[in-house]
Design an enzyme around this catalytic site. Structure first.
Site, PDB file in Angstrom:
ATOM      1  N   PHE A   1       0.817  -1.224   0.000  1.00  0.00           N
ATOM      2  CA  PHE A   1       0.000   0.000   0.000  1.00  0.00           C
ATOM      3  C   PHE A   1       0.844   1.264   0.000  1.00  0.00           C
ATOM      4  CE2 PHE A   1      -0.457   2.683   3.805  1.00  0.00           C
ATOM      5  CZ  PHE A   1       0.436   2.073   4.661  1.00  0.00           C
ATOM      6  N   LYS A   2       2.121   1.150   0.390  1.00  0.00           N
ATOM      7  CA  LYS A   2       2.952   2.351   0.434  1.00  0.00           C
ATOM      8  C   LYS A   2       3.091   3.001  -0.945  1.00  0.00           C
ATOM      9  CE  LYS A   2       5.231   1.471   4.761  1.00  0.00           C
ATOM     10  NZ  LYS A   2       4.504   0.241   5.176  1.00  0.00           N
ATOM     11  N   ASP A   3       2.894   2.224  -2.010  1.00  0.00           N
ATOM     12  CA  ASP A   3       2.939   2.797  -3.353  1.00  0.00           C
ATOM     13  C   ASP A   3       1.878   3.882  -3.551  1.00  0.00           C
ATOM     14  OD1 ASP A   3       4.986   1.092  -4.332  1.00  0.00           O
ATOM     15  OD2 ASP A   3       3.525  -0.472  -4.815  1.00  0.00           O
TER      16      ASP A   3
END
Ligand SMILES: *Cc1c(COP(=O)(O)O)cnc(C)c1O
Length: 465
Positions: free
Chosen positions: A111-113
């Protein structure tokens, strides 16, 4: 829009300042001077919107004055063009009263993308305008480094140095970092631990001569731009669900779940924000006992949540205190000294009104991965499985009551954690196309000792060449 610090002793800053600085100069975290507000009609209008348009509607409220509408639209298009789901963060049904918000369709499958891709695009544009360069140095235990490299590799005016503890990240995680083809990406395999890497980053920042000379910057999760970008999917998921949700968030540094509070403060109706943690349960204890106290760190199957101090919790404390910066600054000083903070009753009641919290150990994580696979065929990664463990209790209750639903935030693709999945289900997860070719690509990294001076010399030599 202007931003203020949670500790009240920093000058007001623009979005571009906040983006490039990360931490406020008084040691606090930036928040908007006042939250932008969406009317009920504006919230309802998120239904059916394309992701890029939804992101524009939220982010433009913050970037106003720092980026033109055209610049922001261009940055959003560049950031989300490489996601492998057309709606970027799709909401899919799981079971009775339970939905999964899939946040892992970006280039590194975590999810950091979602936040780092847009942060990189805005960063490059802000630097081009200022006419400077920046050097980003990050310590990673796995996911952050690869997401930062995917977001910043190949961008102008930026160099990225990522230190990972040599031999202590998974093969997939290492390959995602070391196979980047971009000349501005520099991987360091550190002969030491993640903690060593983190203290070297701190030492570099503490050497203000060196930090100034290379324009040292960080892109960690305390950067408000990341919170702003993550708040978008709370709006789109609620619109897709068609009613207020109970969001269950696998929580480490409290960034992702605070983005839910940000959405609420902007006018989104949310039933509850549920903190889901592993054995590192500082937040569960804080809500239960009213004492925020860090304990020993435990290594678990969900390593991205193996965090004892949840940096972004400071933002929630500031808001829960009625934005009392003096109290927040004093509370953070107490916590830094004693590793413990007793929460005043009024602050605790505010937090309990908005948040609840559950912790699950590794056995529960594995049991949930196995049960969800058996019941639905879906394979969850261990971080998502922590949230799904709470969802299996909360979802059916909400369904019976006929109000709302549980939305489980799915923060990583299971293929990033094949060992845990194999232990739970007896078979490794299928390998997605993005990972399949990695092992055939050339790797680039330098093995260096865990010594700040050696790292400084390496960075200087790379920047000169
Ligand atoms: C970073 C991360 C988390 C924790 O997010 P926070 O914003 O730090 O709370 C959860 N799951 C995965 C897979 C992550 O990479």
């Amino acid at each position: 829009m202007n931003f203020i610090s949670t500790r009240g002793a920093a000058p007001k800053a623009s979005f571009a300042d906040v983006l490039l600085a990360g931490l406020a100069p008084d040691g606090g975290l930036y928040l908007p001077e006042s939250w932008p507000r969406f009317t009920a009609d504006e919230v309802a209008a998120f239904k059916g919107l394309a992701w890029n348009e939804a992101a524009f509607r939220v982010l433009s409220r913050f970037t106003e004055g720092s980026f033109s509408e055209a610049e922001l639209r261009e940055a959003i298009a560049a950031a989300y063009g490489d996601f492998d789901a057309p709606d970027v963060c799709p909401l899919t049904p799981l079971a009775d009263g339970q939905y999964v918000l899939e946040l892992f369709h970006g280039p590194t499958l975590a999810f950091k993308d979602v936040a780092l891709q847009i942060l990189g695009q805005l960063f490059a544009r802000a630097l081009t305008r200022r006419g400077g360069r920046a050097t980003i140095v990050a310590a990673t235990s796995g996911d952050t480094g690869s997401a930062a490299i995917a977001a910043l590799g190949g961008l102008p005016n930026i160099d990225v140095f990522v230190m990972h503890p040599k031999g202590r990240v998974s093969d997939v995680q290492r390959l995602q970092m070391t196979t980047s083809p971009h000349a501005n990406v520099h991987n360091i395999a550190l002969e030491g631990s993640f903690d060593d890497a983190q203290s070297i980053v701190k030492a570099l920042f503490a050497d203000s001569g060196f930090a100034g000379k290379i324009s040292l910057t960080a892109v960690n999760s305390i950067n408000f731009a990341r919170i702003a970008a993550q708040s978008v999917y709370y709006f789109t998921a609620t619109a897709a669900l068609g009613m207020p949700a109970t969001f269950i968030v696998p929580t480490g540094n409290f960034g992702d779940i605070f983005a839910g509070e940000a959405a609420m403060r902007m006018g989104l109706a949310v039933q509850k924000l549920v903190i889901a943690t592993n054995a590192n349960d500082i937040l569960v204890r804080a809500l239960k006992d009213g004492v925020y106290a860090s304990g020993p760190s435990h290594a678990t199957l969900s390593p991205s949540m193996d965090i004892q101090v949840a940096s972004n919790f400071e933002r929630a404390l500031f808001e829960a205190s009625g934005r009392d910066a003096d109290w927040t600054a004093a509370a953070m000083a107490d916590f830094a000294r004693d590793r413990k903070l007793v929460l005043p009753h009024a602050v605790l009641e505010q937090l309990r009104g908005r948040y609840s919290a559950f912790a699950y150990d590794d056995d529960a994580t594995l049991a949930t991965i196995a049960a969800v696979k058996a019941e639905t065929g879906r394979i969850l990664d261990p971080h998502t499985a922590i949230a799904a463990s709470a969802g299996r209790v909360i979802g059916p209750e909400l369904a019976r009551a006929g109000t709302g639903a549980a939305v489980i935030l799915s923060t990583a693709h299971p293929a990033k954690f094949p060992d845990a999945v194999t232990r739970a289900t007896g078979a490794p997860p299928p390998v997605p196309a993005r990972l399949a070719g990695l092992k055939d690509l050339p790797e680039r990294m330098d093995v260096l000792p865990a010594d700040a001076d050696a790292i400084k010399r390496f960075i200087s030599s790379r920047l000169l060449s």
